[in-house]
Design an enzyme around this catalytic site. Structure first.
Site, PDB file in Angstrom:
ATOM      1  N   LYS A 284      24.005 -11.051   1.457  1.00 43.27           N
ATOM      2  CA  LYS A 284      25.388 -11.128   1.087  1.00 43.27           C
ATOM      3  C   LYS A 284      26.268 -10.360   2.120  1.00 43.27           C
ATOM      4  CE  LYS A 284      24.442 -12.101  -3.703  1.00 43.27           C
ATOM      5  NZ  LYS A 284      24.369 -11.631  -5.148  1.00 43.27           N
TER       6      LYS A 284
ATOM      7  N   ARG B 205      11.799   1.563   2.717  1.00 40.97           N
ATOM      8  CA  ARG B 205      11.092   0.915   3.886  1.00 40.97           C
ATOM      9  C   ARG B 205      12.064  -0.299   4.549  1.00 40.97           C
ATOM     10  NH1 ARG B 205       5.809  -0.454   6.355  1.00 40.97           N
ATOM     11  NH2 ARG B 205       5.110   1.348   5.382  1.00 40.97           N
TER      12      ARG B 205
ATOM     13  N   HIS C  73       7.430   7.243  10.511  1.00 43.56           N
ATOM     14  CA  HIS C  73       6.829   6.933   9.122  1.00 43.56           C
ATOM     15  C   HIS C  73       6.526   8.479   9.004  1.00 43.56           C
ATOM     16  CE1 HIS C  73       4.972   5.478   5.795  1.00 43.56           C
ATOM     17  NE2 HIS C  73       3.877   4.534   6.515  1.00 43.56           N
TER      18      HIS C  73
ATOM     19  N   ARG D 136       0.706  -1.280   0.015  1.00 44.92           N
ATOM     20  CA  ARG D 136       0.193  -0.079  -0.035  1.00 44.92           C
ATOM     21  C   ARG D 136       0.933   1.150  -0.109  1.00 44.92           C
ATOM     22  NH1 ARG D 136      -5.375   0.402   2.950  1.00 44.92           N
ATOM     23  NH2 ARG D 136      -5.293  -1.691   2.123  1.00 44.92           N
ATOM     24  N   THR D 137       1.905   1.318   0.973  1.00 41.38           N
ATOM     25  CA  THR D 137       2.772   2.314   0.858  1.00 41.38           C
ATOM     26  C   THR D 137       3.427   2.507  -0.415  1.00 41.38           C
ATOM     27  OG1 THR D 137       2.965   2.344   3.364  1.00 41.38           O
ATOM     28  CG2 THR D 137       4.562   3.341   2.323  1.00 41.38           C
TER      29      THR D 137
END
Lengths: 312, 312, 312
Positions: free
Chosen positions: B89, B110, B138, B59-60
């Site tokens: 890695k 994110r 956020h 959604r974001t």
């Protein structure tokens, strides 16, 4: 230009000196344009690239997708291509390729099996670019590597190049070795732990093209004489014991002390990602070229997409 | 405009009143343009946004990608960024960021670890937008929340705002609280089950900026006096027993009866997705603003992308 | 044109002859344009399609995304839509749809539950295209199937069509049957193993529309009389034992010997991917149409996107 025209990018060996020249000139043009007035920003407008990754490799994918978008093209993409094809429902690579031919203008394919790109290219009506196929090749990586070396040594002559780390399983060291045979007066030095030495097929190929090579165990012994040191990551899972790994890994770390032994005009490369084999302290040394090298990947891929799609 | 120019969007606290004003004016402009004659539909043509999601949040991601495309920009995207970097890695976030700097013009990140966006911003040569980092911040959610409040109360003065639900683990309630300290005469009421009360660090921050706050246990007690009720979802996994959860969850449901106690001009917000805490029957009440709020996310993100990229 | 204007594409039954005519004329136009002067290459510039796949289906997704991009539109995409919505956090499909309405201009939805597309269409303010919903429908597949038949038999009259393979669980055979009732003088022959015979609901539907049908056990018996043979894959997991599967699978393979029994002007179709049911040797036979059929999927989807978005 048509005499050099590319159909597919499948393996390092397909490039001769003339074609390499063309790719690198086009790469220079792409770099100049992107950093300059961006006259080529719409040159692939309306073209679609399909990123068909049978195994995820976000970095390689991003490099290609950014290249396509920097030229105005668009992209359809999956990191889930196994589901698209044989592994999931038993479809052949040939069928998958034929279907994709209807949806896109060029296919960038990462596959887990060596030889897949060549097989797809055989039946594809649109260009295939091999973005790595299993233990096979990764030709665009080899091209950006050579481009980076040529950027520092435009003559591409009388160079001593040390390949360090995992030379057995690392696709990049293998693809680069193939491509270096196209140049004169190159000498290769392989510096690897015993469990991941360069394979015999490459050594034979070098012999055939009369490229001198030798194996060394100790990085400190050779570091003063090389023009280019190409580091790669040694992976833990290659070793029989944790002790063996520790010993090997620590032996192939490019410490500041080692770098101080290097010639002033020599260069340090790495396909990235790195872990410990090049400490962050080296990043500011004048020899460090690995971030530039990654950036060259974008320019080289722009050049290849342009050459593959311009006349179609 | 240069005096307010944004470099990165990392945390709520970086926005002062002037910068908030600029963001909200630009957001108004974006909204008017998108619903109107779309003069800005190509303003970011040729720019590339990289969606680098170390954990999926479709959604974001969609909200940011739609914002970029509404302005004519293009996007390269992964929900698989862990594979791109350290987790897979052993590469550092710093190396990953440097590589991405060559592929894109702005990075939306994110991450699962608090502080990641700030660390990336330290070394990035292109703007970083924090799209949520672990238990951290956020900030674009907080901006769209404030924008939505200001849309109903343009004065942004003398407001009583109740934050309801999971205030301890919910990033949104925390980020919003930080940002509300920028405004005068705001009073906060925290209504939360005992296991997920607002944390002490936020309370101290509010005290420092002299924002009055109090804690209440019962939604019915406060609902008649508030101008804005900000609902959040209470997550089952926070509770020690299923019984405790049932009791808490049922206590923090915004029933039609409760809404009937609200002031006519008050508003109901929710960061969405909701589960049971706001029944569908409330959607048609004049106070319901949560879908509008989600839509404002698009406009705010368009504004941020525009402000970050316009002069570059 | 407004009298036929499409709102959503949810199920095969929604298309009457006039609307089918319009879709196919538009498909012809798309095909001619794409292979010709590409005057429509920017017709959906500025429009955003959301690919909302609750289960991955890279091939269907690529077909839609290529269609959108061939018309100049852009795409936001996820194969991870379950995380976006209810399955992950308990959100309703209705809420998810409302949120998406703010981010895109058209939604292409693949869902695991039958009826999902219809439910989304009920509340969506932008067009919904059903790209397959569970055991339900796959209407764009049925449209491209009919388009392919009509390409060989423009009259669409007096045709005998054999549907072969898994007719019980295969969405495509079901959706196609629905749509064939719109045409006159069509006769259907169902050729399926006993465990996956065509279901009663379709048979009743055909009876209602007076479409003659019969069931046959042996492909060899009917192959000489049909105008079109529509092959589908028989899936191992439908059978109770490996032996039963082996027997059934080998019985429904379209061998070169069988194809030699076909009428010269008849056609062979398959929704692809195929496994063994059509050997590669058949690909060069004049009757083979399955790759063309897949390609028609692109043109049909371009037509639908154009019809859905042109007047909005």
């Amino acid at each position: 230009m048509s005499q050099f025209s590319l159909q597919h990018v499948v393996e390092s060996q397909q490039f001769d000196r003339d074609l390499l020249e063309l790719v690198f000139e086009t790469t220079d043009m792409m770099k100049a344009d992107l950093l300059g007035d961006r006259k080529l920003a719409k040159i692939l407008d309306g073209r679609i690239m399909a990123s068909l990754f049978y195994e995820p490799s976000t970095r390689t994918r991003f490099s290609f997708e950014s290249a396509m978008k920097r030229l105005g093209g668009s992209v359809i993409t999956t990191e889930n291509a196994r589901e698209f094809s044989s592994a999931a429902k038993g479809e052949s690579l040939s069928d998958s390729t034929r279907i994709m031919n209807g949806y896109a203008d060029v296919i960038v394919m990462r596959h887990n099996e060596a030889g897949s790109a060549a097989r797809a290219a055989e039946i594809s009506t649109i260009p295939i670019i091999n973005a790595g196929d299993g233990a096979g090749q990764h030709p665009t990586q080899a091209l950006l590597d050579i481009y980076t070396i040529a950027d520092s040594f435009p003559e591409m002559k009388s160079l001593k190049i040390a390949l360090v780390g995992d030379l057995r399983y690392g696709r990049t060291a293998r693809s680069l070795s193939y491509l270096l045979t196209k140049y004169e007066d190159i000498e290769l030095i392989f510096v690897a732990p015993s469990v991941c030495r360069m394979e015999g097929d490459i050594k034979k190929y070098l012999d055939k093209y009369q490229v001198p090579w030798r194996e060394e165990d100790d990085l400190a012994e050779v570091i003063g004489e090389v023009d280019c040191i190409y580091m790669t990551r040694v992976q833990k899972e290659r070793f029989h014991s944790a002790e063996d790994y520790q010993e090997a890994a620590s032996k192939y770390i490019l410490t500041p002390e080692l770098v101080s032994l290097m010639k002033q005009e020599s260069i340090i490369m790495h396909p990235l990602p790195r872990v410990d084999e090049i400490p962050a302290a080296i990043d500011s040394r004048p020899q460090a070229r690995y971030f530039e090298q990654a950036q060259n990947g974008l320019y080289v891929r722009m050049a290849l997409l342009y050459l593959l799609l311009q006349d179609r």
